[in-house]
Design a protein around this motif. Structure first.
Motif, mmCIF file in Angstrom:
data_model
loop_
_atom_site.group_PDB
_atom_site.id
_atom_site.type_symbol
_atom_site.label_atom_id
_atom_site.label_comp_id
_atom_site.label_asym_id
_atom_site.label_seq_id
_atom_site.Cartn_x
_atom_site.Cartn_y
_atom_site.Cartn_z
ATOM 1 N N ALA A 227 58.675 37.631 20.932
ATOM 2 C CA ALA A 227 58.387 37.475 22.357
ATOM 3 C C ALA A 227 59.327 38.333 23.196
ATOM 4 N N ILE A 228 60.612 38.383 22.829
ATOM 5 C CA ILE A 228 61.571 39.232 23.537
ATOM 6 C C ILE A 228 61.196 40.693 23.392
ATOM 7 N N TYR A 232 59.969 43.035 26.556
ATOM 8 C CA TYR A 232 60.772 44.178 27.005
ATOM 9 C C TYR A 232 59.933 45.440 27.112
ATOM 10 N N PHE A 233 59.120 45.705 26.104
ATOM 11 C CA PHE A 233 58.318 46.933 26.147
ATOM 12 C C PHE A 233 57.208 46.843 27.198
ATOM 13 N N ALA A 234 56.743 45.647 27.486
ATOM 14 C CA ALA A 234 55.733 45.483 28.531
ATOM 15 C C ALA A 234 56.331 45.794 29.910
ATOM 16 N N ILE A 235 57.519 45.254 30.199
ATOM 17 C CA ILE A 235 58.126 45.516 31.509
ATOM 18 C C ILE A 235 58.650 46.946 31.593
ATOM 19 N N ALA A 236 59.029 47.529 30.446
ATOM 20 C CA ALA A 236 59.434 48.940 30.461
ATOM 21 C C ALA A 236 58.242 49.821 30.836
ATOM 22 N N ALA A 237 57.076 49.550 30.244
ATOM 23 C CA ALA A 237 55.873 50.321 30.563
ATOM 24 C C ALA A 237 55.452 50.122 32.013
ATOM 25 N N TYR A 280 51.739 44.180 17.637
ATOM 26 C CA TYR A 280 52.194 45.559 17.761
ATOM 27 C C TYR A 280 52.690 45.825 19.187
ATOM 28 N N PRO A 281 53.819 46.490 19.326
ATOM 29 C CA PRO A 281 54.371 46.699 20.669
ATOM 30 C C PRO A 281 53.489 47.561 21.570
ATOM 31 N N TRP A 282 52.673 48.436 20.991
ATOM 32 C CA TRP A 282 51.840 49.285 21.834
ATOM 33 C C TRP A 282 50.835 48.457 22.641
ATOM 34 N N LEU A 287 49.322 46.621 28.050
ATOM 35 C CA LEU A 287 49.160 45.515 28.988
ATOM 36 C C LEU A 287 50.117 45.669 30.172
ATOM 37 N N GLY A 288 51.359 46.095 29.903
ATOM 38 C CA GLY A 288 52.303 46.335 30.988
ATOM 39 C C GLY A 288 51.856 47.459 31.905
#
Length: 406
Positions: A227-228, A232-237, A280-282, A287-288
């Motif tokens: 979840a972390i 993180y990658f969602a808010i970075a995007a 998957y982080p992508w 989504l971000g």
């Protein structure tokens, strides 16, 4: 204090004192001191959520040039009262299920629940007096926990997932309540920002941005690290997309602080429902990205339509900052469920109905109760602030001397 408010001293302090006495009495009877000693939540995780609610949202709402004292001060007041109220309501509503729950988890969940209230506060920022804010806090906390109880009891939504509907509930409750408040004067300049107030607001945004992964993972039963990671990658995007779109849609090609302040958090809101299950982080990054697009386009188009058609004056833009990304995240959760369970049609139908039902119920309860709360708060009994005094600290706060340029 304005002469139109002769009874302000006799109402707000005594209401606060009365509520605190009630909380002390209820804590005496409801807490026996024999709860679980070992917590499932670490103290640093609780600190992250507390920092978000106090520092993050407190400074996030300081963008109005003459409302900094009220934004931070009233935020602290309603959080201090609301967390106590939320712990008690959670214990009363879920009494049989919460007997073995540790105290640190209780207060962490209460802090998460208060996020709904501080988000709603942004919609009525500068218009509601302390008395109205306190009453709205108590009502919204009760309604939010009731909504969670319905979702958990009848729709069998897991407890940690139901808490992730906090931004969605808070946004639409606040928008509905704000529709009952008076509009600001057409030529009013008090509801504008300055470089200094924008900078303070951006400071709050940075606090929220840094701690949002903790917010999405603090109540996760399993896969906290996932979840972390996904958050993180969602808010970075969403942060990167915010800068791209801000430069593209402004006439002079410059970045606009209002766009950055609202859109960089969109990814964290949208990914909250599925942060623990995205493989998957992508996917989280896409989504971000979409959440930032929805937020910025919503600030340009949807907000103007709401202002013109429904006369909704959402001061802090909570609808497109938290509401629209929340809607996107709920819809994305349905799509992810379909992709993951498409071979099991009977189970898939059940899961989709549950997700859609939870989403619709949350928004419906928030809109209906928010509208009713707005009507109640604007009764003469609660001393509504005159429109000419909106967005002004001097109405409720003491200044030793009036500084030039304030």
């Amino acid at each position: 204090m304005s002469s139109n408010y002769p009874n302000f001293r006799s109402s707000v302090p005594w209401l606060i004192f009365f509520l605190e006495v009630v909380f002390i009495v209820l804590f005496q009877f409801l807490f026996t001191g024999d709860g679980v000693s070992r917590s499932s939540i670490s103290y640093p995780a609780f600190q992250d959520v507390s920092h978000m609610v106090i520092f993050g949202f407190g400074f996030f709402l300081t963008f109005l040039k003459r409302y900094g004292f009220s934004s931070t001060g009233f935020n602290l007041l309603i959080v201090a009262l609301g967390v106590q109220c939320s712990v008690l309501i959670d214990l009363l509503v879920f009494f049989h299920q919460r007997q073995d729950e540790d105290d640190l988890k209780r207060i962490t969940k209460a802090s998460v629940s208060m996020t709904a209230v501080v988000i709603s506060t942004g919609a009525v920022l500068g218009k509601a007096n302390p008395l109205q804010l306190i009453l709205m806090t108590v009502v919204e906390i009760i309604v939010f926990h009731t909504s969670r109880w319905i979702n958990k009891t009848f729709l069998e939504v897991p407890d940690n997932i139901s808490m992730m509907y906090v931004p969605l509930f808070g946004a639409y409750f606040g928008v509905a309540a704000a529709s009952r408040f008076s509009e600001p004067p057409p030529r009013s300049e008090k509801n504008a920002s300055t470089p200094q107030s924008d900078l303070l607001s951006m400071l709050g945004t940075l606090f929220l941005w840094v701690f949002w992964p903790s917010f999405n993972s603090v109540l996760a039963v399993n896969d906290k690290s996932k979840a972390i990671f996904n958050t993180y990658f969602a808010i970075a995007a969403s942060a990167v997309t915010a800068f791209v779109l801000s430069a593209l849609i402004t006439e002079d090609g410059k970045f606009r602080m209002a766009h950055i302040r609202s859109a960089v958090l969109a990814g964290g809101v949208a990914v909250g429902y599925a942060a623990h299950s995205i493989e998957y982080p992508w996917i989280a990054m896409v989504l971000g990205l979409l959440a930032a697009v929805v937020t910025i386009l919503g600030s340009c188009c949807v907000q103007r339509c709401l202002n013109a058609t429904f006369k909704i004056r959402d001061t802090a833009g909570t609808h497109f900052t938290f509401g629209l990304p929340g809607v996107l995240g709920a819809l994305a959760q349905v799509v992810l469920l379909v992709m993951k369970n498409w071979t099991d049609l009977p189970r898939l139908s059940y899961l989709v109905i549950i997700e859609v039902g939870t989403f619709c119920l949350t928004i419906s309860v928030a809109l209906i109760t928010g509208f009713i709360t707005g009507l109640i708060l604007n009764l003469k009994l609660f001393k509504t602030i005159p429109v000419s005094k909106h967005f002004d600290d001097q109405f409720c706060w003491e200044f030793p001397r009036l500084a030039v340029g304030f």
